[in-house]
Design an enzyme around this catalytic site. Structure first.
Site, PDB file in Angstrom:
ATOM      1  N   ASP A  12       0.863  -1.071   0.037  1.00  0.00           N
ATOM      2  CA  ASP A  12       0.078  -0.197  -0.051  1.00  0.00           C
ATOM      3  C   ASP A  12       0.769   1.273   0.017  1.00  0.00           C
ATOM      4  OD1 ASP A  12      -2.511  -1.662  -0.006  1.00  0.00           O
ATOM      5  OD2 ASP A  12      -1.972  -1.761   2.239  1.00  0.00           O
ATOM      6  N   GLU A  13       2.191   1.300  -0.696  1.00  0.00           N
ATOM      7  CA  GLU A  13       2.858   2.662  -0.485  1.00  0.00           C
ATOM      8  C   GLU A  13       2.687   3.455  -1.763  1.00  0.00           C
ATOM      9  OE1 GLU A  13       4.029  -0.538  -1.117  1.00  0.00           O
ATOM     10  OE2 GLU A  13       5.412  -1.372   0.624  1.00  0.00           O
ATOM     11  N   GLY A  14       1.531   3.052  -2.565  1.00  0.00           N
ATOM     12  CA  GLY A  14       0.978   4.092  -3.481  1.00  0.00           C
ATOM     13  C   GLY A  14       1.842   3.706  -5.170  1.00  0.00           C
ATOM     14  N   LYS A  15       2.107   2.236  -5.278  1.00  0.00           N
ATOM     15  CA  LYS A  15       2.681   2.166  -6.346  1.00  0.00           C
ATOM     16  C   LYS A  15       1.872   2.059  -7.661  1.00  0.00           C
ATOM     17  CE  LYS A  15       3.143  -2.562  -4.429  1.00  0.00           C
ATOM     18  NZ  LYS A  15       2.689  -2.151  -3.117  1.00  0.00           N
ATOM     19  N   LYS A  17       0.514   4.838  -8.632  1.00  0.00           N
ATOM     20  CA  LYS A  17       0.741   5.759  -9.328  1.00  0.00           C
ATOM     21  C   LYS A  17       1.847   5.836 -10.062  1.00  0.00           C
ATOM     22  CE  LYS A  17       1.609  10.490  -8.091  1.00  0.00           C
ATOM     23  NZ  LYS A  17       1.374  11.712  -7.452  1.00  0.00           N
ATOM     24  N   ALA A  38      -3.961  -7.951  -3.891  1.00  0.00           N
ATOM     25  CA  ALA A  38      -3.598  -6.739  -4.210  1.00  0.00           C
ATOM     26  C   ALA A  38      -4.496  -5.623  -4.675  1.00  0.00           C
ATOM     27  CB  ALA A  38      -2.409  -6.551  -5.229  1.00  0.00           C
ATOM     28  N   GLY A  39      -4.347  -4.503  -4.476  1.00  0.00           N
ATOM     29  CA  GLY A  39      -5.302  -3.288  -4.791  1.00  0.00           C
ATOM     30  C   GLY A  39      -4.445  -2.127  -5.228  1.00  0.00           C
ATOM     31  N   HIS A  40      -4.328  -1.831  -6.468  1.00  0.00           N
ATOM     32  CA  HIS A  40      -3.412  -0.768  -7.091  1.00  0.00           C
ATOM     33  C   HIS A  40      -4.426   0.412  -7.498  1.00  0.00           C
ATOM     34  CE1 HIS A  40       0.195  -3.166  -8.028  1.00  0.00           C
ATOM     35  NE2 HIS A  40      -0.098  -3.118  -6.442  1.00  0.00           N
ATOM     36  N   GLN A 224       2.030  -6.018  -2.946  1.00  0.00           N
ATOM     37  CA  GLN A 224       2.359  -6.058  -1.794  1.00  0.00           C
ATOM     38  C   GLN A 224       3.798  -5.210  -1.395  1.00  0.00           C
ATOM     39  OE1 GLN A 224       1.209  -9.424  -2.812  1.00  0.00           O
ATOM     40  NE2 GLN A 224      -0.816  -8.538  -2.716  1.00  0.00           N
ATOM     41  N   ARG A 303     -10.740  -2.563   4.844  1.00  0.00           N
ATOM     42  CA  ARG A 303      -9.978  -2.601   6.219  1.00  0.00           C
ATOM     43  C   ARG A 303      -9.411  -1.309   6.494  1.00  0.00           C
ATOM     44  NH1 ARG A 303      -6.924  -8.259   7.172  1.00  0.00           N
ATOM     45  NH2 ARG A 303      -6.430  -7.732   4.920  1.00  0.00           N
ATOM     46  N   SER A 413       5.852  12.338  -4.212  1.00  0.00           N
ATOM     47  CA  SER A 413       4.302  12.479  -4.488  1.00  0.00           C
ATOM     48  C   SER A 413       3.612  13.444  -3.536  1.00  0.00           C
ATOM     49  CB  SER A 413       3.680  11.189  -4.566  1.00  0.00           C
ATOM     50  OG  SER A 413       2.219  11.257  -4.701  1.00  0.00           O
TER      51      SER A 413
HETATM   52  P1  IMP Z   1      -2.981 -12.859   1.984  1.00  0.00           P
HETATM   53  O1  IMP Z   1      -2.085 -12.314   0.823  1.00  0.00           O
HETATM   54  O2  IMP Z   1      -4.512 -12.593   1.422  1.00  0.00           O
HETATM   55  O3  IMP Z   1      -2.646 -14.197   2.250  1.00  0.00           O
HETATM   56  O4  IMP Z   1      -2.923 -11.919   3.314  1.00  0.00           O
HETATM   57  C1  IMP Z   1      -1.762 -12.092   3.962  1.00  0.00           C
HETATM   58  C2  IMP Z   1      -1.214 -10.732   4.650  1.00  0.00           C
HETATM   59  O5  IMP Z   1      -0.857 -10.084   3.580  1.00  0.00           O
HETATM   60  C3  IMP Z   1      -2.318 -10.033   5.512  1.00  0.00           C
HETATM   61  O6  IMP Z   1      -1.857  -9.218   6.538  1.00  0.00           O
HETATM   62  C4  IMP Z   1      -2.968  -9.068   4.479  1.00  0.00           C
HETATM   63  O7  IMP Z   1      -3.376  -7.932   4.986  1.00  0.00           O
HETATM   64  C5  IMP Z   1      -1.468  -8.761   3.734  1.00  0.00           C
HETATM   65  N1  IMP Z   1      -1.618  -8.069   2.276  1.00  0.00           N
HETATM   66  C6  IMP Z   1      -2.042  -8.919   1.137  1.00  0.00           C
HETATM   67  N2  IMP Z   1      -2.189  -8.133   0.181  1.00  0.00           N
HETATM   68  C7  IMP Z   1      -1.937  -6.764   0.364  1.00  0.00           C
HETATM   69  C8  IMP Z   1      -1.838  -5.616  -0.232  1.00  0.00           C
HETATM   70  O8  IMP Z   1      -1.918  -5.534  -1.426  1.00  0.00           O
HETATM   71  N3  IMP Z   1      -1.545  -4.846   0.450  1.00  0.00           N
HETATM   72  C9  IMP Z   1      -1.246  -4.749   1.928  1.00  0.00           C
HETATM   73  N4  IMP Z   1      -1.128  -5.742   2.706  1.00  0.00           N
HETATM   74  C10 IMP Z   1      -1.504  -6.920   1.802  1.00  0.00           C
END
Ligand code: IMP
Length: 424
Positions: A12-15, A17, A38-40, A224, A303, A413
Protein backbone atom coordinates in the site's frame (compact mmCIF):
# COMPACT_ATOMS: atom_id res chain seq x y z
CA UNK A 1 15.41 -0.16 -20.13
CA UNK A 2 13.92 -2.94 -17.97
CA UNK A 3 12.82 -1.84 -14.50
CA UNK A 4 11.37 -3.53 -11.44
CA UNK A 5 9.13 -1.58 -9.09
CA UNK A 6 9.00 -2.84 -5.51
CA UNK A 7 7.05 -1.87 -2.39
CA UNK A 8 9.63 -1.21 0.32
CA UNK A 9 7.32 -1.43 3.36
CA UNK A 10 4.19 -3.54 4.11
CA UNK A 11 2.44 -2.81 0.81
CA UNK A 12 0.00 0.00 0.00
CA UNK A 13 2.91 2.39 -0.59
CA UNK A 14 1.15 3.91 -3.60
CA UNK A 15 2.79 1.82 -6.29
CA UNK A 16 -0.19 2.22 -8.64
CA UNK A 17 0.57 5.89 -9.24
CA UNK A 18 4.28 5.30 -9.92
CA UNK A 19 3.58 2.36 -12.22
CA UNK A 20 1.25 4.63 -14.12
CA UNK A 21 4.00 7.25 -14.52
CA UNK A 22 6.68 4.69 -15.47
CA UNK A 23 4.34 2.83 -17.84
CA UNK A 24 4.61 5.74 -20.27
CA UNK A 25 8.22 4.85 -20.96
CA UNK A 26 7.68 1.07 -21.02
CA UNK A 27 6.26 -1.23 -23.67
CA UNK A 28 5.21 -4.19 -21.57
CA UNK A 29 4.03 -4.18 -17.94
CA UNK A 30 4.37 -7.45 -16.05
CA UNK A 31 2.75 -8.67 -12.81
CA UNK A 32 4.82 -11.45 -11.29
CA UNK A 33 3.47 -12.45 -7.86
CA UNK A 34 0.42 -12.33 -5.63
CA UNK A 35 -3.10 -12.34 -6.93
CA UNK A 36 -6.29 -10.40 -6.39
CA UNK A 37 -5.19 -9.70 -2.80
CA UNK A 38 -3.46 -6.61 -4.23
CA UNK A 39 -5.18 -3.32 -4.85
CA UNK A 40 -3.56 -0.68 -7.04
CA UNK A 41 -5.39 2.62 -7.15
CA UNK A 42 -4.69 4.76 -10.19
CA UNK A 43 -6.21 8.13 -11.09
CA UNK A 44 -6.29 8.25 -14.89
CA UNK A 45 -8.21 10.65 -17.15
CA UNK A 46 -10.09 12.01 -14.11
CA UNK A 47 -11.33 8.53 -13.23
CA UNK A 48 -10.22 6.40 -10.29
CA UNK A 49 -9.44 2.81 -11.17
CA UNK A 50 -8.71 0.07 -8.66
CA UNK A 51 -6.90 -2.90 -10.15
CA UNK A 52 -6.33 -6.10 -8.24
CA UNK A 53 -4.90 -8.55 -10.73
CA UNK A 54 -4.44 -6.82 -14.06
CA UNK A 55 -1.30 -4.64 -14.34
CA UNK A 56 -2.06 -0.92 -14.05
CA UNK A 57 -0.37 -0.41 -17.44
CA UNK A 58 -3.61 -1.62 -19.05
CA UNK A 59 -4.98 1.92 -18.66
CA UNK A 60 -2.53 3.06 -21.37
CA UNK A 61 -4.05 2.09 -24.72
CA UNK A 62 -0.82 1.21 -26.51
CA UNK A 63 0.75 -0.97 -23.78
CA UNK A 64 0.86 -4.72 -23.49
CA UNK A 65 0.34 -6.33 -20.08
CA UNK A 66 1.44 -9.73 -18.87
CA UNK A 67 0.33 -11.74 -15.86
CA UNK A 68 3.34 -13.93 -15.16
CA UNK A 69 3.75 -17.50 -13.99
CA UNK A 70 4.32 -16.37 -10.38
CA UNK A 71 0.83 -14.90 -10.08
CA UNK A 72 -2.14 -16.88 -8.77
CA UNK A 73 -5.33 -16.33 -10.74
CA UNK A 74 -8.91 -16.51 -9.63
CA UNK A 75 -10.67 -16.67 -13.02
CA UNK A 76 -13.91 -15.12 -11.74
CA UNK A 77 -12.01 -12.18 -10.20
CA UNK A 78 -9.94 -11.84 -13.38
CA UNK A 79 -12.97 -11.59 -15.66
CA UNK A 80 -14.78 -9.25 -13.27
CA UNK A 81 -11.85 -6.87 -13.72
CA UNK A 82 -11.67 -7.39 -17.48
CA UNK A 83 -15.39 -6.65 -17.78
CA UNK A 84 -15.19 -3.47 -15.68
CA UNK A 85 -12.33 -2.19 -17.86
CA UNK A 86 -14.09 -3.04 -21.11
CA UNK A 87 -17.29 -1.37 -19.87
CA UNK A 88 -15.23 1.77 -19.32
CA UNK A 89 -14.12 1.56 -22.93
CA UNK A 90 -10.63 0.22 -22.20
CA UNK A 91 -9.84 -2.56 -24.67
CA UNK A 92 -8.15 -5.48 -22.93
CA UNK A 93 -8.29 -8.38 -25.39
CA UNK A 94 -5.20 -8.70 -27.55
CA UNK A 95 -2.94 -6.75 -25.20
CA UNK A 96 -3.26 -8.73 -22.00
CA UNK A 97 -1.63 -12.14 -21.73
CA UNK A 98 -1.73 -14.69 -18.94
CA UNK A 99 0.96 -17.26 -18.30
CA UNK A 100 0.09 -20.88 -19.01
CA UNK A 101 2.10 -21.68 -15.88
CA UNK A 102 0.19 -19.40 -13.50
CA UNK A 103 -1.68 -21.34 -10.84
CA UNK A 104 -5.44 -21.20 -10.53
CA UNK A 105 -7.15 -20.14 -7.32
CA UNK A 106 -9.97 -22.65 -6.95
CA UNK A 107 -13.03 -22.63 -4.66
CA UNK A 108 -11.36 -24.86 -2.04
CA UNK A 109 -8.48 -22.37 -1.75
CA UNK A 110 -10.84 -19.52 -0.91
CA UNK A 111 -12.78 -21.70 1.51
CA UNK A 112 -9.63 -22.93 3.31
CA UNK A 113 -8.33 -19.38 3.60
CA UNK A 114 -11.56 -18.27 5.32
CA UNK A 115 -11.88 -21.33 7.56
CA UNK A 116 -8.26 -21.18 8.70
CA UNK A 117 -8.55 -17.53 9.63
CA UNK A 118 -11.84 -18.08 11.45
CA UNK A 119 -10.49 -21.11 13.28
CA UNK A 120 -7.15 -19.59 14.30
CA UNK A 121 -6.75 -18.44 17.88
CA UNK A 122 -6.42 -14.75 18.58
CA UNK A 123 -2.81 -13.75 17.98
CA UNK A 124 -2.39 -16.51 15.40
CA UNK A 125 -4.58 -15.02 12.72
CA UNK A 126 -2.70 -13.54 9.76
CA UNK A 127 -5.50 -11.16 8.80
CA UNK A 128 -5.47 -12.41 5.20
CA UNK A 129 -7.60 -10.94 2.44
CA UNK A 130 -9.45 -14.31 2.31
CA UNK A 131 -8.95 -14.54 -1.45
CA UNK A 132 -7.40 -18.01 -1.28
CA UNK A 133 -3.84 -16.80 -1.90
CA UNK A 134 -2.02 -18.82 0.80
CA UNK A 135 -3.75 -22.17 0.13
CA UNK A 136 -3.18 -21.78 -3.63
CA UNK A 137 0.56 -21.14 -3.22
CA UNK A 138 0.71 -23.99 -0.69
CA UNK A 139 -0.72 -26.36 -3.34
CA UNK A 140 1.78 -25.05 -5.88
CA UNK A 141 4.68 -25.89 -3.58
CA UNK A 142 3.15 -29.23 -2.62
CA UNK A 143 2.98 -29.97 -6.38
CA UNK A 144 -0.76 -30.53 -6.36
CA UNK A 145 -1.70 -27.16 -7.85
CA UNK A 146 -3.53 -26.73 -11.16
CA UNK A 147 -2.24 -24.30 -13.75
CA UNK A 148 -3.94 -22.23 -16.44
CA UNK A 149 -2.41 -24.38 -19.20
CA UNK A 150 -3.84 -27.54 -17.63
CA UNK A 151 -7.26 -26.34 -18.78
CA UNK A 152 -6.24 -27.17 -22.36
CA UNK A 153 -6.23 -30.88 -21.65
CA UNK A 154 -9.63 -31.49 -20.12
CA UNK A 155 -9.20 -35.16 -19.05
CA UNK A 156 -5.89 -34.27 -17.33
CA UNK A 157 -7.46 -31.21 -15.67
CA UNK A 158 -10.44 -33.22 -14.39
CA UNK A 159 -8.23 -35.98 -13.04
CA UNK A 160 -6.04 -33.54 -11.09
CA UNK A 161 -9.00 -31.59 -9.78
CA UNK A 162 -10.78 -34.71 -8.61
CA UNK A 163 -7.69 -36.01 -6.81
CA UNK A 164 -6.91 -32.76 -5.03
CA UNK A 165 -10.52 -32.13 -4.09
CA UNK A 166 -10.84 -35.59 -2.61
CA UNK A 167 -7.97 -34.88 -0.26
CA UNK A 168 -9.15 -31.33 0.55
CA UNK A 169 -12.65 -32.57 1.33
CA UNK A 170 -11.21 -34.99 3.89
CA UNK A 171 -9.47 -32.07 5.58
CA UNK A 172 -12.58 -29.90 5.39
CA UNK A 173 -14.72 -32.59 6.99
CA UNK A 174 -12.30 -33.86 9.61
CA UNK A 175 -10.67 -30.63 10.73
CA UNK A 176 -13.14 -27.89 9.90
CA UNK A 177 -16.43 -29.82 10.25
CA UNK A 178 -17.41 -28.55 6.81
CA UNK A 179 -19.44 -30.81 4.45
CA UNK A 180 -16.84 -30.38 1.67
CA UNK A 181 -17.19 -29.23 -1.93
CA UNK A 182 -18.86 -31.09 -4.75
CA UNK A 183 -16.50 -32.03 -7.58
CA UNK A 184 -19.32 -31.47 -10.06
CA UNK A 185 -19.92 -27.92 -8.87
CA UNK A 186 -16.24 -26.97 -8.72
CA UNK A 187 -15.71 -28.41 -12.18
CA UNK A 188 -18.71 -26.50 -13.51
CA UNK A 189 -17.25 -23.27 -12.08
CA UNK A 190 -13.90 -23.96 -13.77
CA UNK A 191 -15.51 -24.83 -17.08
CA UNK A 192 -17.60 -21.66 -17.09
CA UNK A 193 -14.47 -19.54 -17.69
CA UNK A 194 -12.23 -22.17 -19.33
CA UNK A 195 -12.37 -21.26 -23.00
CA UNK A 196 -12.36 -17.54 -22.29
CA UNK A 197 -9.28 -17.84 -20.06
CA UNK A 198 -7.43 -19.97 -22.58
CA UNK A 199 -7.84 -17.19 -25.15
CA UNK A 200 -5.59 -15.04 -22.95
CA UNK A 201 -2.99 -17.65 -22.11
CA UNK A 202 0.42 -17.86 -23.78
CA UNK A 203 3.98 -18.95 -23.03
CA UNK A 204 4.86 -15.69 -21.24
CA UNK A 205 8.58 -16.34 -20.50
CA UNK A 206 9.25 -16.91 -24.24
CA UNK A 207 7.13 -13.90 -25.15
CA UNK A 208 9.02 -11.64 -22.71
CA UNK A 209 12.41 -12.95 -23.81
CA UNK A 210 11.81 -12.30 -27.47
CA UNK A 211 10.20 -8.91 -26.77
CA UNK A 212 13.24 -7.89 -24.76
CA UNK A 213 15.55 -9.14 -27.55
CA UNK A 214 13.63 -6.89 -29.96
CA UNK A 215 14.37 -3.90 -27.73
CA UNK A 216 11.00 -3.60 -25.98
CA UNK A 217 11.24 -2.21 -22.46
CA UNK A 218 9.72 -4.13 -19.59
CA UNK A 219 8.30 -2.79 -16.35
CA UNK A 220 7.78 -5.30 -13.55
CA UNK A 221 4.95 -4.27 -11.28
CA UNK A 222 5.36 -5.58 -7.75
CA UNK A 223 2.36 -6.18 -5.52
CA UNK A 224 2.35 -6.03 -1.69
CA UNK A 225 5.73 -5.03 -0.17
CA UNK A 226 9.08 -6.45 0.93
CA UNK A 227 8.03 -6.80 4.58
CA UNK A 228 5.19 -9.05 3.38
CA UNK A 229 7.61 -11.26 1.39
CA UNK A 230 7.35 -14.89 2.49
CA UNK A 231 11.16 -15.15 2.86
CA UNK A 232 12.29 -11.65 3.76
CA UNK A 233 9.26 -10.20 5.50
CA UNK A 234 7.83 -10.37 9.00
CA UNK A 235 7.07 -14.09 8.84
CA UNK A 236 4.52 -15.57 9.57
CA UNK A 237 2.57 -12.31 9.15
CA UNK A 238 3.31 -12.14 5.44
CA UNK A 239 1.70 -13.01 2.16
CA UNK A 240 2.58 -16.30 0.47
CA UNK A 241 4.70 -15.03 -2.42
CA UNK A 242 8.03 -13.29 -2.97
CA UNK A 243 7.10 -9.62 -3.06
CA UNK A 244 10.79 -8.65 -3.17
CA UNK A 245 13.03 -8.50 -6.23
CA UNK A 246 13.62 -12.25 -6.58
CA UNK A 247 9.91 -12.73 -7.20
CA UNK A 248 10.15 -10.64 -10.35
CA UNK A 249 12.69 -13.06 -11.77
CA UNK A 250 11.13 -16.39 -10.85
CA UNK A 251 7.60 -15.06 -11.32
CA UNK A 252 8.19 -13.92 -14.90
CA UNK A 253 10.90 -16.21 -16.22
CA UNK A 254 13.02 -13.19 -17.16
CA UNK A 255 16.70 -13.42 -16.29
CA UNK A 256 18.25 -10.96 -13.78
CA UNK A 257 20.87 -10.14 -16.42
CA UNK A 258 18.15 -8.32 -18.37
CA UNK A 259 17.22 -5.97 -15.49
CA UNK A 260 18.61 -2.43 -15.55
CA UNK A 261 17.07 -0.76 -12.51
CA UNK A 262 15.17 -1.56 -9.34
CA UNK A 263 12.97 1.20 -7.95
CA UNK A 264 11.54 1.22 -4.44
CA UNK A 265 8.31 2.87 -3.35
CA UNK A 266 7.89 4.09 0.24
CA UNK A 267 5.30 6.15 2.03
CA UNK A 268 6.47 9.20 4.01
CA UNK A 269 5.19 7.28 7.05
CA UNK A 270 4.39 3.59 7.57
CA UNK A 271 1.16 1.62 7.25
CA UNK A 272 0.23 -1.99 7.73
CA UNK A 273 -3.02 -3.84 7.07
CA UNK A 274 -3.72 -7.21 8.63
CA UNK A 275 -2.13 -8.67 11.74
CA UNK A 276 1.50 -8.70 12.85
CA UNK A 277 3.96 -6.57 14.82
CA UNK A 278 4.34 -2.89 13.94
CA UNK A 279 6.88 -1.22 16.25
CA UNK A 280 6.38 2.40 15.14
CA UNK A 281 2.56 2.33 15.23
CA UNK A 282 0.95 5.66 16.19
CA UNK A 283 -1.07 6.13 19.36
CA UNK A 284 -4.83 5.85 18.70
CA UNK A 285 -5.70 9.55 18.22
CA UNK A 286 -2.90 10.25 15.75
CA UNK A 287 -3.68 7.01 13.93
CA UNK A 288 -7.29 8.14 13.38
CA UNK A 289 -6.12 11.52 12.12
CA UNK A 290 -3.67 10.07 9.58
CA UNK A 291 -6.09 7.32 8.50
CA UNK A 292 -8.56 10.05 7.62
CA UNK A 293 -6.09 12.47 6.04
CA UNK A 294 -4.29 9.77 4.09
CA UNK A 295 -7.44 7.80 3.22
CA UNK A 296 -5.78 4.75 4.73
CA UNK A 297 -8.40 2.11 4.05
CA UNK A 298 -7.52 -1.06 2.11
CA UNK A 299 -8.58 -0.95 -1.53
CA UNK A 300 -9.19 -4.72 -1.56
CA UNK A 301 -10.92 -5.33 1.78
CA UNK A 302 -11.83 -1.80 2.95
CA UNK A 303 -10.10 -2.50 6.29
CA UNK A 304 -8.51 0.51 8.00
CA UNK A 305 -4.73 0.40 7.68
CA UNK A 306 -2.72 0.78 10.87
CA UNK A 307 -0.46 3.82 10.59
CA UNK A 308 2.83 4.76 12.24
CA UNK A 309 6.02 6.78 12.00
CA UNK A 310 8.55 6.15 9.25
CA UNK A 311 10.63 3.12 10.23
CA UNK A 312 14.09 3.49 8.72
CA UNK A 313 15.16 -0.03 9.72
CA UNK A 314 12.51 -1.85 7.72
CA UNK A 315 13.15 0.34 4.68
CA UNK A 316 16.91 -0.15 4.87
CA UNK A 317 16.24 -3.89 5.04
CA UNK A 318 14.23 -3.51 1.81
CA UNK A 319 16.99 -1.47 0.19
CA UNK A 320 19.47 -4.25 0.88
CA UNK A 321 17.24 -7.20 -0.06
CA UNK A 322 16.15 -5.57 -3.33
CA UNK A 323 19.31 -3.63 -4.20
CA UNK A 324 17.14 -0.55 -4.69
CA UNK A 325 18.70 2.07 -6.97
CA UNK A 326 16.27 4.86 -6.15
CA UNK A 327 13.11 5.68 -4.26
CA UNK A 328 9.73 7.18 -4.98
CA UNK A 329 8.41 8.68 -1.76
CA UNK A 330 4.63 8.91 -1.48
CA UNK A 331 2.05 10.91 0.47
CA UNK A 332 4.36 13.57 1.86
CA UNK A 333 1.38 15.96 1.85
CA UNK A 334 -0.40 13.85 4.49
CA UNK A 335 2.18 14.86 7.11
CA UNK A 336 1.50 18.62 6.76
CA UNK A 337 0.27 20.15 9.98
CA UNK A 338 2.00 17.79 12.40
CA UNK A 339 4.13 19.88 14.80
CA UNK A 340 6.82 17.23 14.92
CA UNK A 341 7.73 14.05 13.08
CA UNK A 342 9.39 10.99 14.50
CA UNK A 343 11.56 8.51 12.64
CA UNK A 344 12.43 5.07 14.05
CA UNK A 345 16.23 4.93 13.72
CA UNK A 346 17.04 1.95 15.97
CA UNK A 347 15.33 -0.77 17.99
CA UNK A 348 15.78 -1.61 21.63
CA UNK A 349 15.53 -5.20 22.77
CA UNK A 350 16.41 -6.63 26.18
CA UNK A 351 18.42 -3.54 27.12
CA UNK A 352 20.47 -3.51 23.89
CA UNK A 353 20.18 -1.16 20.92
CA UNK A 354 20.16 -2.51 17.35
CA UNK A 355 20.58 -0.61 14.09
CA UNK A 356 19.23 -3.25 11.72
CA UNK A 357 16.00 -5.16 11.16
CA UNK A 358 16.31 -8.48 13.05
CA UNK A 359 15.99 -11.76 11.13
CA UNK A 360 14.09 -13.39 14.01
CA UNK A 361 10.30 -12.93 14.05
CA UNK A 362 10.25 -13.42 17.83
CA UNK A 363 12.74 -10.59 18.26
CA UNK A 364 10.88 -8.30 15.87
CA UNK A 365 7.66 -8.84 17.83
CA UNK A 366 9.35 -7.51 20.98
CA UNK A 367 11.47 -4.57 19.77
CA UNK A 368 10.78 -1.01 20.93
CA UNK A 369 11.64 1.75 18.46
CA UNK A 370 14.20 4.44 19.25
CA UNK A 371 13.00 7.69 17.70
CA UNK A 372 14.66 10.74 16.30
CA UNK A 373 12.40 13.80 16.28
CA UNK A 374 12.26 16.48 13.60
CA UNK A 375 10.23 19.65 13.21
CA UNK A 376 7.11 19.44 11.04
CA UNK A 377 5.65 22.00 8.61
CA UNK A 378 2.26 23.63 8.31
CA UNK A 379 2.08 24.34 4.58
CA UNK A 380 -0.22 22.43 2.24
CA UNK A 381 2.04 20.60 -0.23
CA UNK A 382 -0.53 19.50 -2.77
CA UNK A 383 0.40 22.26 -5.25
CA UNK A 384 4.17 21.93 -4.95
CA UNK A 385 5.90 21.06 -8.23
CA UNK A 386 9.58 21.68 -7.48
CA UNK A 387 11.99 20.65 -4.74
CA UNK A 388 12.84 24.24 -3.90
CA UNK A 389 9.16 25.04 -3.27
CA UNK A 390 8.92 22.49 -0.48
CA UNK A 391 9.05 23.99 3.05
CA UNK A 392 12.55 23.88 4.57
CA UNK A 393 11.48 21.37 7.24
CA UNK A 394 10.00 19.04 4.62
CA UNK A 395 13.28 19.14 2.69
CA UNK A 396 15.22 18.42 5.91
CA UNK A 397 12.91 15.46 6.63
CA UNK A 398 13.47 14.06 3.12
CA UNK A 399 17.23 14.55 3.28
CA UNK A 400 17.31 12.71 6.61
CA UNK A 401 15.25 9.84 5.18
CA UNK A 402 17.57 9.61 2.19
CA UNK A 403 20.57 9.27 4.49
CA UNK A 404 18.85 6.66 6.63
CA UNK A 405 17.66 4.68 3.59
CA UNK A 406 21.11 4.94 1.96
CA UNK A 407 19.26 5.56 -1.32
CA UNK A 408 18.36 8.70 -3.28
CA UNK A 409 14.76 9.86 -3.56
CA UNK A 410 13.94 10.59 -7.21
CA UNK A 411 10.18 11.18 -7.04
CA UNK A 412 8.04 12.77 -4.34
CA UNK A 413 4.28 12.43 -4.42
CA UNK A 414 2.14 15.19 -2.88
CA UNK A 415 -1.32 14.04 -3.98
CA UNK A 416 -3.04 11.25 -5.86
CA UNK A 417 -3.00 12.91 -9.30
CA UNK A 418 -0.15 12.34 -11.71
CA UNK A 419 0.51 16.09 -11.81
CA UNK A 420 1.05 16.15 -8.04
CA UNK A 421 4.55 14.71 -8.32
CA UNK A 422 7.93 16.36 -7.78
CA UNK A 423 10.49 14.71 -10.06
CA UNK A 424 14.10 15.19 -8.98
P1 IMP B 1 -2.98 -12.76 1.93
O1 IMP B 1 -2.06 -12.20 0.92
O2 IMP B 1 -4.44 -12.53 1.60
O3 IMP B 1 -2.69 -14.18 2.27
O4 IMP B 1 -2.76 -11.94 3.31
C1 IMP B 1 -1.56 -12.05 4.06
C2 IMP B 1 -1.17 -10.70 4.66
O5 IMP B 1 -0.76 -9.83 3.61
C3 IMP B 1 -2.29 -9.97 5.40
O6 IMP B 1 -1.72 -9.26 6.47
C4 IMP B 1 -2.82 -9.01 4.37
O7 IMP B 1 -3.45 -7.89 4.96
C5 IMP B 1 -1.52 -8.62 3.67
N1 IMP B 1 -1.73 -8.16 2.29
C6 IMP B 1 -2.02 -8.91 1.20
N2 IMP B 1 -2.10 -8.16 0.11
C7 IMP B 1 -1.85 -6.90 0.49
C8 IMP B 1 -1.75 -5.66 -0.20
O8 IMP B 1 -1.91 -5.56 -1.42
N3 IMP B 1 -1.44 -4.57 0.56
C9 IMP B 1 -1.21 -4.65 1.89
N4 IMP B 1 -1.29 -5.78 2.58
C10 IMP B 1 -1.60 -6.89 1.89
Amino acid sequence: MNRILIGAQWGDEGKGKIIDILSRKSDIIVRYQGGNNAGHTVKFDDQTHILHLIPSGILHKDKVCVIGNGVVIDPAAFFKEVDVLEKKGIRVKGRLFVSEQAHLILPHHRLMDCLREEDAKKGEQIGTTKKGIGPCYADKMARVGIRVGDLRNLPYFKERLEAVLKERNEILRKIYKHPGLSFKEVLAECLSTRSRLLEYSIDTPSYLFSASRKGKSLLFEGAQGTLLDVDHGTYPFVTSSNASVGGAITGSGVSPTLIDRVIGVVKAYTTRVGEGPFPSQFPAALMKEIQKKGDEFGSTTGRPRRCGWFDALIVRHSVRINGLDEMALMKLDVLSGLPELKIAVAYELDGKTYGDFPPSSCDFARVKPVYETMKGWKEDLTHVKRWKDLPANARKYLKRLERLMETPIRMISVGSKRSQTVIL
